[in-house]
Design an enzyme around this catalytic site. Structure first.
Site, PDB file in Angstrom:
ATOM      1  N   ASN A  10       0.357  -2.082 -10.328  1.00 16.22           N
ATOM      2  CA  ASN A  10      -0.671  -1.043 -10.429  1.00 16.22           C
ATOM      3  C   ASN A  10       0.052   0.304 -10.444  1.00 16.22           C
ATOM      4  OD1 ASN A  10      -2.767   0.745 -10.087  1.00 16.22           O
ATOM      5  ND2 ASN A  10      -3.351   0.031  -8.039  1.00 16.22           N
ATOM      6  N   LYS A  12      -1.056   3.129 -10.982  1.00 19.44           N
ATOM      7  CA  LYS A  12      -1.903   4.246 -10.512  1.00 19.44           C
ATOM      8  C   LYS A  12      -1.769   5.431 -11.468  1.00 19.44           C
ATOM      9  CE  LYS A  12      -1.682   2.355  -5.905  1.00 19.44           C
ATOM     10  NZ  LYS A  12      -1.750   2.547  -4.466  1.00 19.44           N
ATOM     11  N   HIS A 102     -10.468  -1.314  -6.146  1.00 17.01           N
ATOM     12  CA  HIS A 102      -9.278  -0.922  -5.377  1.00 17.01           C
ATOM     13  C   HIS A 102      -9.720   0.028  -4.259  1.00 17.01           C
ATOM     14  CE1 HIS A 102      -5.557   1.100  -4.335  1.00 17.01           C
ATOM     15  NE2 HIS A 102      -4.942   0.029  -4.800  1.00 17.01           N
ATOM     16  N   GLU A 104      -8.640   2.726  -3.270  1.00 18.20           N
ATOM     17  CA  GLU A 104      -8.699   4.145  -3.657  1.00 18.20           C
ATOM     18  C   GLU A 104      -9.992   4.433  -4.416  1.00 18.20           C
ATOM     19  OE1 GLU A 104      -4.783   4.217  -5.427  1.00 18.20           O
ATOM     20  OE2 GLU A 104      -4.014   3.833  -3.418  1.00 18.20           O
ATOM     21  N   GLU A 174      -5.917  -6.344   0.142  1.00 23.65           N
ATOM     22  CA  GLU A 174      -5.069  -5.174   0.364  1.00 23.65           C
ATOM     23  C   GLU A 174      -5.554  -4.419   1.598  1.00 23.65           C
ATOM     24  OE1 GLU A 174      -3.003  -3.825  -3.473  1.00 23.65           O
ATOM     25  OE2 GLU A 174      -4.988  -2.937  -3.494  1.00 23.65           O
ATOM     26  N   GLY A 180       0.684   2.029   0.344  1.00 18.38           N
ATOM     27  CA  GLY A 180       1.454   3.263   0.194  1.00 18.38           C
ATOM     28  C   GLY A 180       1.999   3.818   1.496  1.00 18.38           C
ATOM     29  N   SER A 220       2.312  -2.138   0.241  1.00 16.48           N
ATOM     30  CA  SER A 220       3.729  -1.952   0.567  1.00 16.48           C
ATOM     31  C   SER A 220       4.579  -3.199   0.330  1.00 16.48           C
ATOM     32  CB  SER A 220       3.891  -1.458   2.010  1.00 16.48           C
ATOM     33  OG  SER A 220       3.306  -0.176   2.152  1.00 16.48           O
ATOM     34  N   GLY A 241       1.969  -1.517  -5.908  1.00 11.20           N
ATOM     35  CA  GLY A 241       1.819  -0.124  -6.309  1.00 11.20           C
ATOM     36  C   GLY A 241       3.179   0.510  -6.514  1.00 11.20           C
TER      37      GLY A 241
END
Ligand code: PGA
Length: 258
Positions: A10, A12, A102, A104, A174, A180, A220, A241
């Protein structure tokens, strides 16, 4: 039959067009190192065509074997939805996958389970495989609510799907606190939630169908922690990510799942 492992990158909102091309070429050139593991690249929507071209994708089939996915999409087929991308547009450019829900999207853009559910149905109707993301926040985990939160998200996001549709999806667990942050869930923490998700899928569809659905871990994931995650019986790959922005790291993670 064993579930084929799937490792998706991903990207992003990162990279530019030249770097997207470069990273795609680097992954495609070394795809053999990750033999047996399905690889998916999910670039920003605007670079999907760039990546498709770099993969020499034609009609959804890539000679390199690397698949392409979107990071988000709208649930409607067309219309007055300024700034949005329709499911068929991703299909048109050779995508097979789309990441949906996701964290986010959920936290920064207000996506509810109902919205994720509508998008999941739209993706399936368009012939895309949705990668449906769920996961708890740190506060929810510390409050002992992980199972309740994940249960609500899975049931809400997959509401009304037939067993045949559930068989087609990928789920990504996740934990929000691991995304992150460099704080990866322990293999046991992740396995517990993956097993819960599989039991929920068994209830929504059947144990047989649940046994076929691939459940990725995300948050992570790095080459040096991927092997311990990969050993767990219900972890079927990773949604990556930060580490997906470097071919070495992305392939290192994929190799851990071989
Ligand atoms: P991360 O992101 O690997 O950078 O933690 C994972 C994700 O958001 O999918």
């Amino acid at each position: 039959m064993a579930r084929k492992k799937i490792v998706a990158g991903n990207w992003k909102m990162n990279l530019d067009r030249a770097k997207a091309r470069e990273l795609t070429a680097a992954v495609a050139a070394r795809v053999g190192e990750a033999g047996g593991v399905e690889l998916v690249l999910c670039p920003p929507a605007l670079y999907v065509e760039t990546v498709a071209t770099a993969l020499h994708l034609a009609g959804g089939k890539s000679p390199s074997g690397v698949a392409l996915g979107g990071q988000n999409m709208h649930d409607k087929a067309s219309g007055a939805f300024t700034g949005e991308v329709a499911p068929a547009m991703f299909v048109d450019l050779g995508c097979q996958y789309v990441i949906l829900g996701h964290s986010e999207r959920r936290t920064l853009f207000g996506e509810t389970d109902a919205i994720v559910n509508a998008k999941t149905k739209a993706a399936l109707a368009a012939g895309l495989t949705p990668i449906v993301c769920v996961g708890e926040t740190l506060e929810e985990r510390e409050g002992g609510r992980t199972d309740a939160v994940v249960t609500t998200q899975v049931r809400g996001s997959l509401a009304g799907l037939s067993a045949a549709d559930i068989e087609k999806i990928v789920v990504a667990y996740e934990p929000v606190w691991a995304i992150g942050t460099g704080k990866v869930a322990t293999p046991l923490q992740a396995q517990e939630v993956h097993a819960l998700i599989r039991s929920l899928l068994a209830g929504l569809a059947s144990p047989e169908v649940a046994g076929k659905v691939r459940i990725q871990y995300g948050g992570s994931v790095k080459p040096d922690n991927a092997a311990d995650l990969a050993c767990q019986p219900d972890i079927d790959g990773a949604l990556v990510g930060g580490a997906s922005l470097k071919a070495d790291d992305f392939l290192g993670i994929a190799k851990a799942f071989q």
